[in-house]
Motif scaffolding. Structure first.
Motif, mmCIF file in Angstrom:
data_model
loop_
_atom_site.group_PDB
_atom_site.id
_atom_site.type_symbol
_atom_site.label_atom_id
_atom_site.label_comp_id
_atom_site.label_asym_id
_atom_site.label_seq_id
_atom_site.Cartn_x
_atom_site.Cartn_y
_atom_site.Cartn_z
ATOM 1 N N TYR A 190 38.993 39.261 -9.504
ATOM 2 C CA TYR A 190 39.710 40.061 -10.501
ATOM 3 C C TYR A 190 41.182 40.202 -10.137
ATOM 4 O O TYR A 190 42.073 39.999 -10.971
ATOM 5 C CB TYR A 190 39.063 41.439 -10.637
ATOM 6 C CG TYR A 190 39.817 42.359 -11.566
ATOM 7 C CD1 TYR A 190 39.643 42.281 -12.942
ATOM 8 C CD2 TYR A 190 40.720 43.293 -11.069
ATOM 9 C CE1 TYR A 190 40.346 43.121 -13.803
ATOM 10 C CE2 TYR A 190 41.420 44.139 -11.909
ATOM 11 C CZ TYR A 190 41.233 44.044 -13.276
ATOM 12 O OH TYR A 190 41.940 44.872 -14.117
ATOM 13 N N LEU A 191 41.458 40.565 -8.887
ATOM 14 C CA LEU A 191 42.845 40.767 -8.462
ATOM 15 C C LEU A 191 43.638 39.466 -8.496
ATOM 16 O O LEU A 191 44.796 39.439 -8.926
ATOM 17 C CB LEU A 191 42.875 41.382 -7.058
ATOM 18 C CG LEU A 191 42.365 42.822 -6.951
ATOM 19 C CD1 LEU A 191 42.264 43.241 -5.494
ATOM 20 C CD2 LEU A 191 43.276 43.781 -7.703
ATOM 21 N N MET A 192 43.019 38.367 -8.042
ATOM 22 C CA MET A 192 43.724 37.087 -8.023
ATOM 23 C C MET A 192 43.936 36.550 -9.442
ATOM 24 O O MET A 192 44.912 35.844 -9.707
ATOM 25 C CB MET A 192 42.952 36.090 -7.164
ATOM 26 C CG MET A 192 42.943 36.463 -5.677
ATOM 27 S SD MET A 192 41.896 35.399 -4.641
ATOM 28 C CE MET A 192 42.820 33.864 -4.729
ATOM 29 N N SER A 193 43.028 36.915 -10.367
ATOM 30 C CA SER A 193 43.215 36.499 -11.762
ATOM 31 C C SER A 193 44.395 37.212 -12.408
ATOM 32 O O SER A 193 44.876 36.801 -13.464
ATOM 33 C CB SER A 193 41.943 36.773 -12.574
ATOM 34 O OG SER A 193 41.748 38.168 -12.773
ATOM 35 N N ARG A 194 44.840 38.295 -11.752
ATOM 36 C CA ARG A 194 46.017 39.018 -12.242
ATOM 37 C C ARG A 194 47.305 38.542 -11.576
ATOM 38 O O ARG A 194 48.343 39.180 -11.673
ATOM 39 C CB ARG A 194 45.840 40.523 -12.022
ATOM 40 C CG ARG A 194 44.683 41.139 -12.803
ATOM 41 C CD ARG A 194 44.851 40.938 -14.300
ATOM 42 N NE ARG A 194 43.858 41.618 -15.093
ATOM 43 C CZ ARG A 194 42.708 41.099 -15.485
ATOM 44 N NH1 ARG A 194 42.377 39.854 -15.104
ATOM 45 N NH2 ARG A 194 41.869 41.767 -16.239
ATOM 46 N N GLY A 195 47.211 37.434 -10.847
ATOM 47 C CA GLY A 195 48.396 36.826 -10.266
ATOM 48 C C GLY A 195 48.655 37.141 -8.812
ATOM 49 O O GLY A 195 49.675 36.707 -8.258
ATOM 50 N N LEU A 196 47.749 37.877 -8.166
ATOM 51 C CA LEU A 196 47.952 38.208 -6.758
ATOM 52 C C LEU A 196 47.459 37.080 -5.866
ATOM 53 O O LEU A 196 46.484 36.400 -6.184
ATOM 54 C CB LEU A 196 47.203 39.494 -6.403
ATOM 55 C CG LEU A 196 47.640 40.773 -7.118
ATOM 56 C CD1 LEU A 196 46.777 41.935 -6.661
ATOM 57 C CD2 LEU A 196 49.101 41.085 -6.866
ATOM 58 N N SER A 197 48.139 36.913 -4.731
ATOM 59 C CA SER A 197 47.658 35.946 -3.741
ATOM 60 C C SER A 197 46.414 36.506 -3.063
ATOM 61 O O SER A 197 46.106 37.708 -3.162
ATOM 62 C CB SER A 197 48.734 35.689 -2.694
ATOM 63 O OG SER A 197 48.950 36.862 -1.911
#
Length: 233
Positions: A190-197
């Protein structure tokens, strides 16, 4: 020389960063909120508390030190209508080996103890939560509860949670739970799908899991806790 905190019919709130040779004694309806911040490396400490009738002891322990840590804590509950709690948040990283052995002994009835241990193990570190909540024979009406939770971030890191209940009396309320698990991949996705590494996602999850303990501390200590967590990441 022992570091002593002795209260007799008193109410205190203390924030300390040194628990070496600490001895706590509460008598006659005393209350102590003890907030411990350990940032020192290579720490090996044992401390003891004795809690009397009608007393309340809350220990809040934020341990974000680097290196190896061995903490041994024993609380003797000697008085009726007393309440004791222990809350720990810690992070092991690199090659750290951290062991927390925390125990409560109910010597008398109508007393209560609560233990909450939360940790994150990263890199090649090892994190261990253990201890015994012991309700002795004759301690009727006592209550105790243990919670131990560890998130293991990496394949080379490990966590062990082994809370133990020792109950010699029937008329009591006792429970414990232990969870050691890998980082939740759904949260990461979820977090990486929001652009986070990946590393930034791990950082946010760690802060969300461990940083809440800082709300109990002074503003200066809160800054030091956040800085220590970030440096360990």
């Amino acid at each position: 020389m022992k570091n002593e905190i002795i209260l007799n019919n008193e109410i205190k709130e203390l924030e300390i960063d040194d628990i070496s040779d600490l001895e706590i004694k509460l008598d006659n309806f005393s209350s102590l909120d003890l907030k411990i911040l350990n940032l020192l490396p290579e720490k090996n400490v044992s401390f003891h508390a004795s809690v009397g009738e009608g007393c309340k002891l809350n220990i809040i322990f934020a341990d974000f030190s680097k290196g190896n840590v061995s903490i041994n804590s024993l609380v003797d509950i000697n008085g009726e209508n007393s309440f004791c709690s222990w809350s720990l948040a810690t992070l092991s990283s690199n090659n750290d080996k951290k062991v927390y052995d925390v125990s409560f002994i109910h010597h008398i009835g109508h007393s209560e103890s609560i233990m909450d241990n939360y940790g994150v193990a990263r890199d090649e570190s090892n994190l261990v939560f253990k201890g015994i909540n012991y309700i002795k024979k004759g301690s009727k009406g006592s209550k105790t509860n243990q919670i131990a939770k560890i998130i293991v971030f990496d394949k080379s890191s490990s966590g062990v949670a082994s809370p133990i209940l020792k109950i010699d009396e029937n008329d009591v309320n006792a429970a414990h739970s232990a969870v050691v698990g890998q980082l939740n991949e759904n949260h990461m996705f979820y977090l990486m799908s929001r652009g986070l590494s990946k590393e930034k996602a791990k950082e946010l999850i760690t802060l969300g899991y461990l940083q809440p303990i800082s709300k109990h501390f002074s503003p200066d200590a809160q800054e030091r806790i956040e800085k220590a967590i970030m440096e360990a990441m």
